[in-house]
Design a protein around this motif. Structure first.
Motif, PDB file in Angstrom:
ATOM      1  N   UNK A  67    -102.674  76.324  99.217  1.00  0.00           N
ATOM      2  CA  UNK A  67    -103.752  75.494  99.759  1.00  0.00           C
ATOM      3  C   UNK A  67    -104.376  74.579  98.714  1.00  0.00           C
ATOM      4  N   UNK A  68    -104.375  75.006  97.457  1.00  0.00           N
ATOM      5  CA  UNK A  68    -105.018  74.225  96.404  1.00  0.00           C
ATOM      6  C   UNK A  68    -104.204  74.315  95.128  1.00  0.00           C
ATOM      7  N   UNK A  69    -104.034  73.162  94.482  1.00  0.00           N
ATOM      8  CA  UNK A  69    -103.519  73.116  93.109  1.00  0.00           C
ATOM      9  C   UNK A  69    -104.670  72.676  92.228  1.00  0.00           C
ATOM     10  N   UNK A  70    -105.153  73.580  91.398  1.00  0.00           N
ATOM     11  CA  UNK A  70    -106.251  73.279  90.472  1.00  0.00           C
ATOM     12  C   UNK A  70    -105.636  72.905  89.126  1.00  0.00           C
ATOM     13  N   UNK A  71    -105.640  71.625  88.813  1.00  0.00           N
ATOM     14  CA  UNK A  71    -105.064  71.162  87.558  1.00  0.00           C
ATOM     15  C   UNK A  71    -106.081  71.385  86.443  1.00  0.00           C
ATOM     16  N   UNK A  88    -100.504  69.052 103.225  1.00  0.00           N
ATOM     17  CA  UNK A  88    -101.871  69.530 103.410  1.00  0.00           C
ATOM     18  C   UNK A  88    -102.390  70.366 102.266  1.00  0.00           C
ATOM     19  N   UNK A  89    -101.824  70.190 101.072  1.00  0.00           N
ATOM     20  CA  UNK A  89    -102.280  70.900  99.878  1.00  0.00           C
ATOM     21  C   UNK A  89    -103.263  70.006  99.137  1.00  0.00           C
ATOM     22  N   UNK A  90    -104.428  70.543  98.789  1.00  0.00           N
ATOM     23  CA  UNK A  90    -105.415  69.776  98.052  1.00  0.00           C
ATOM     24  C   UNK A  90    -105.159  69.912  96.552  1.00  0.00           C
ATOM     25  N   UNK A  91    -105.598  68.922  95.806  1.00  0.00           N
ATOM     26  CA  UNK A  91    -105.417  68.898  94.348  1.00  0.00           C
ATOM     27  C   UNK A  91    -106.752  68.554  93.705  1.00  0.00           C
TER      28      UNK A  91
END
Length: 318
Positions: A67-71, A88-91
């Motif tokens: 669901x989320x890629x936290x860079x 639909x993946x948030x970054x």
């Protein structure tokens, strides 16, 4: 329950604290992750943390739970953002944490090169001071920063901070208009004028399709004052073969780079071939990495995740 997987924890120093989220979660971290390990390690994960591990469209297609890629950085070029949008993946990314560390490193490179600190240190280690027979010696030219024109490529937070510090040194900072564009307002000096009049050029731009290779032989040949070239942004912004050629031809007077096109660099990287020269300083992508900045980054990283789970999203780029 959220499953959080940090793919490359070793990109933060071991003394940096990572807080744990208040919501129910499983937290897994790996020191490093090779490209062929990504899918297996992110299986079932809802939140991925990456600093430099690539997350490609092919990889993302195999991660339906994500669901989320936290860079854990400002730059997000390691993530296929178009694929994230489709899936639909948030970054999210990190912002504003390096406002002191990167500019300070930038000026450390400038000062070391303008004052020939590397060459003088080598001379002291080789006994030249004792041989001189007097209290000092003048084997290498020394120049002040005061009175110099500083061309700044990149007008974001870091570029603005560099300009502030430059004024304290008595320098004249110029923000370069975007290459190939005119009419950007009073903040900017035309690109060609910055190249022609700067004694030092420092780069603080993101790496995009438009900025890749922005400095190459045509630009170096337009540099009339043989400037130092400082890069603490991204290695791909400069044609490295052309950079070395420009130094060899006397078109520029020195190089201070914290970033290279490949990291870690291959043995035949053009800058590695000349890294021992006294007018060349290569540091291992650590301009961002003061302990203070890293802790700020880590705190912001976990805050981004907390807020995402609370549906109070912060620092989203997708």
């Amino acid at each position: 329950m959220e499953k959080i997987v940090f793919l490359d924890r070793a990109t933060l120093a071991p003394q940096i604290r990572l807080s744990r989220p208040a919501f129910e979660h499983e937290f897994v971290e790996f020191e490093q992750t090779a490209p062929d390990q990504v899918v297996a390690r992110l299986a079932g994960a809802t939140i991925a943390i990456t600093n430099k591990v690539p997350l490609t469209a092919e990889v993302l297609a195999q991660l339906p739970s994500l669901k989320l890629i936290a860079v854990a950085a400002t730059g997000t070029d390691c993530v296929d953002k178009a694929a994230c949008e489709r899936q639909g993946v948030r970054v999210s990314n990190i912002r504003g944490y390096a406002v002191n560390t990167v500019p300070e490193h930038t000026f450390a490179l400038m000062l070391a090169l303008r004052r020939n600190l590397i060459a003088y240190r080598d001379d002291v280690l080789n006994g030249e001071w004792q041989k001189s027979g007097q209290f000092c010696f003048f084997n290498h030219a020394i120049h002040d920063l005061g009175g110099m024109t500083l061309g700044i490529i990149g007008e974001g937070v870091l570029g603005q901070r560099v300009a502030e510090i430059a004024k304290v040194f008595g320098m004249r900072p110029l923000f370069a208009a975007h290459k190939g564009r005119e009419g950007l307002g009073p903040l900017y000096t035309p690109w060609d004028e910055v190249l022609a009049t700067s004694d030092i050029i420092t780069i603080h731009s993101p790496l995009t399709a438009q900025t890749r290779g922005m400095l190459a032989m045509p630009e170096f040949r337009a540099m009339q004052r043989k400037p130092l070239i400082i890069n603490t942004a991204r290695g791909g912004l400069v044609d490295e073969e052309a950079l070395v050629r420009a130094l060899d031809e006397g078109l520029i007077s020195g190089i201070g780079f914290d970033v290279l096109s490949g990291e870690p660099p291959a043995a035949d990287n053009p800058l590695m071939r000349i890294a021992a020269r006294p007018n060349v300083i290569v540091t291992p992508h650590v301009a961002w990495a003061s302990d203070e900045a890293q802790q700020s980054l880590a705190d912001q990283l976990m805050n981004n995740i907390e807020r995402f789970v609370r549906d109070d999203s912060a620092n989203l780029v997708v």
